[in-house]
Scaffold this active site. Structure first.
Site, PDB file in Angstrom:
ATOM      1  N   ARG A  63       0.835  -1.210   0.000  1.00 25.53           N
ATOM      2  CA  ARG A  63       0.000   0.000   0.000  1.00 25.53           C
ATOM      3  C   ARG A  63       0.871   1.262   0.000  1.00 25.53           C
ATOM      4  O   ARG A  63       0.575   2.236  -0.694  1.00 25.53           O
ATOM      5  CB  ARG A  63      -0.909  -0.019   1.234  1.00 25.53           C
ATOM      6  N   HIS A  67       0.805   4.309  -2.637  1.00 29.33           N
ATOM      7  CA  HIS A  67       0.568   5.682  -2.208  1.00 29.33           C
ATOM      8  C   HIS A  67       1.751   6.589  -2.544  1.00 29.33           C
ATOM      9  O   HIS A  67       1.569   7.793  -2.741  1.00 29.33           O
ATOM     10  CB  HIS A  67       0.268   5.721  -0.707  1.00 29.33           C
ATOM     11  N   ASP A  75       8.989   8.337  -5.821  1.00 25.19           N
ATOM     12  CA  ASP A  75      10.184   9.086  -5.412  1.00 25.19           C
ATOM     13  C   ASP A  75      10.451   9.000  -3.919  1.00 25.19           C
ATOM     14  O   ASP A  75      11.272   9.746  -3.385  1.00 25.19           O
ATOM     15  CB  ASP A  75      10.057  10.553  -5.826  1.00 25.19           C
ATOM     16  N   SER A  77       8.623   9.984  -1.564  1.00 26.71           N
ATOM     17  CA  SER A  77       8.143  11.160  -0.820  1.00 26.71           C
ATOM     18  C   SER A  77       7.190  10.775   0.311  1.00 26.71           C
ATOM     19  O   SER A  77       7.059  11.518   1.286  1.00 26.71           O
ATOM     20  CB  SER A  77       7.463  12.152  -1.768  1.00 26.71           C
ATOM     21  N   GLU A  89       3.134  13.911   3.290  1.00 30.31           N
ATOM     22  CA  GLU A  89       2.152  12.957   2.782  1.00 30.31           C
ATOM     23  C   GLU A  89       1.733  11.935   3.835  1.00 30.31           C
ATOM     24  O   GLU A  89       0.552  11.596   3.953  1.00 30.31           O
ATOM     25  CB  GLU A  89       2.721  12.217   1.562  1.00 30.31           C
ATOM     26  N   ASN A  95      -3.392   8.615   4.794  1.00 33.51           N
ATOM     27  CA  ASN A  95      -2.226   7.776   5.079  1.00 33.51           C
ATOM     28  C   ASN A  95      -2.014   7.475   6.558  1.00 33.51           C
ATOM     29  O   ASN A  95      -1.393   6.470   6.908  1.00 33.51           O
ATOM     30  CB  ASN A  95      -0.960   8.450   4.533  1.00 33.51           C
ATOM     31  N   HIS A 194      -6.038  -5.357  -2.463  1.00 33.68           N
ATOM     32  CA  HIS A 194      -6.856  -5.380  -1.246  1.00 33.68           C
ATOM     33  C   HIS A 194      -7.084  -6.796  -0.728  1.00 33.68           C
ATOM     34  O   HIS A 194      -7.779  -6.989   0.267  1.00 33.68           O
ATOM     35  CB  HIS A 194      -8.209  -4.705  -1.494  1.00 33.68           C
ATOM     36  N   SER A 250      -8.681 -14.977   3.899  1.00 36.34           N
ATOM     37  CA  SER A 250      -7.227 -15.158   3.753  1.00 36.34           C
ATOM     38  C   SER A 250      -6.530 -13.801   3.776  1.00 36.34           C
ATOM     39  O   SER A 250      -5.973 -13.363   2.771  1.00 36.34           O
ATOM     40  CB  SER A 250      -6.907 -15.895   2.448  1.00 36.34           C
TER      41      SER A 250
END
Length: 328
Positions: A63, A67, A75, A77, A89, A95, A194, A250
């Site tokens: 994830r 993101h 990069d 970030s 961020e 986040n 997901h 699972s």
């Protein structure tokens, strides 16, 4: 529009595409073979060690890579800490507190700096860690072209325009992913991420208690599943840390259970269940559910493509000494 304007526009487009191709071409598999040949091995060791302690970290790292890449490109970030003058961020509501696994990247970076100072970027470490997380949890491994450089800017304010929220419908998701260069099929493929991990109750509780002005519970949600979710996420709970597995059958295995859940109306987010509302995406959901091998192959290819979004290479950006802070 005059013929001269058309020609100028075409030349500009060619230059943009050429520049983009050159950036991608500078990424290469085995990038650190000569400069730090243990780089990928060390990252995988750190990921394995982390998963021994907590299998859920795998989903966090996958994830986190997503993101990272969807905001300013891949990069690193998303790894930068906030400062008194800037909210980064990682501290955006999208986040924090959902992202986890930062300590894995920190550990890998510290080990790599000890043997290859200033060589391996945080952005590449994150890309390697996401790949390792997919592979260790049952997905297909894949070669990661490396050579990314680290960005120096991280702004929480850029999150809303780039990351798709869990309330998006299929058209909004399609546009969001198209803006990053993905087809609708690739959007459905990457949504399969997901299949591992967990979600905080706040991300989907509207589907249980306040879906719209006429109904509290989302009618597209399987009633038995909804009842289970209500037990796990009581209405009005003050505990913001309550979490549930994304794919209950699972939650730590990269498999096609996510797609089977959607077919059974057990997609956790609106943005999951919405894939059944479009003929094309519903067909892709069914095909993925029925063909685990094909989906794993498609997912690996889509992850490689995602890892190329707006990368910094060559002399752009920097190689951070610590992933949480830009170099002084």
């Amino acid at each position: 529009m005059s013929s001269k304007q058309v020609i100028c526009g075409f030349i500009t487009l060619v230059l943009i595409l050429s520049h983009s191709f050159m950036l991608e071409a500078q990424l290469q598999v085995g990038f650190y073979a000569g400069s730090c040949n243990l780089a990928e091995f060390i990252v995988k060791q750190e990921v394995r060690n982390a998963l021994i302690r907590d299998k859920g970290v795998a989903a966090g790292l996958v994830r986190m890579h997503f993101h990272d890449c969807f905001v300013r490109g891949c990069d690193g970030s998303v790894l930068i800490d906030s400062t008194p003058s800037n909210t980064a961020e990682k501290d955006s509501p999208a986040n924090n507190p959902s992202l986890r696994g930062f300590e894995v990247i920190d550990s890998a970076k510290a080990r790599l700096e000890a043997i290859c100072q200033g060589v391996v970027s945080c952005a590449d470490i994150l890309a390697f860690a996401a790949r390792d997380s997919v592979e260790i949890t049952g997905g297909f491994g894949y070669d990661v072209p490396a050579g990314r450089r680290d960005g120096r800017i991280s702004l929480a304010s850029e999150i809303p325009a780039n990351l798709p929220p869990p309330t998006f419908n299929v058209d909004q998701l399609t546009r969001n992913f198209a803006n990053k260069g993905f087809t609708q099929d690739e959007m459905v493929t990457l949504s399969g991420g997901h299949t591992i991990g967990r979600s905080h109750c706040a991300s989907f509780s509207n589907r249980l208690y306040s879906f719209n002005s006429t109904t509290g519970q989302d009618p597209s949600l399987d009633p038995i599943y909804a009842a289970q979710l209500k037990q796990q996420c009581p209405q009005g709970s003050s505990n913001t840390n309550l979490v549930v597995p994304m794919n209950p059958s699972s939650p730590t295995i990269t498999d096609v259970g996510y797609y089977r859940d959607i077919i059974a109306n057990r997609g956790l987010f609106s943005s999951d269940q919405t894939l059944l509302t479009n003929t094309a995406t519903a067909t892709q959901v069914t095909q993925n559910a029925q063909n685990p091998f094909i989906w794993r192959s498609k997912f690996a290819a889509a992850m490689v493509k995602m890892g190329r979004i707006e990368v910094l290479t060559g002399n752009a950006g920097e190689i951070r000494a610590k992933c949480r802070v830009i170099n002084g």
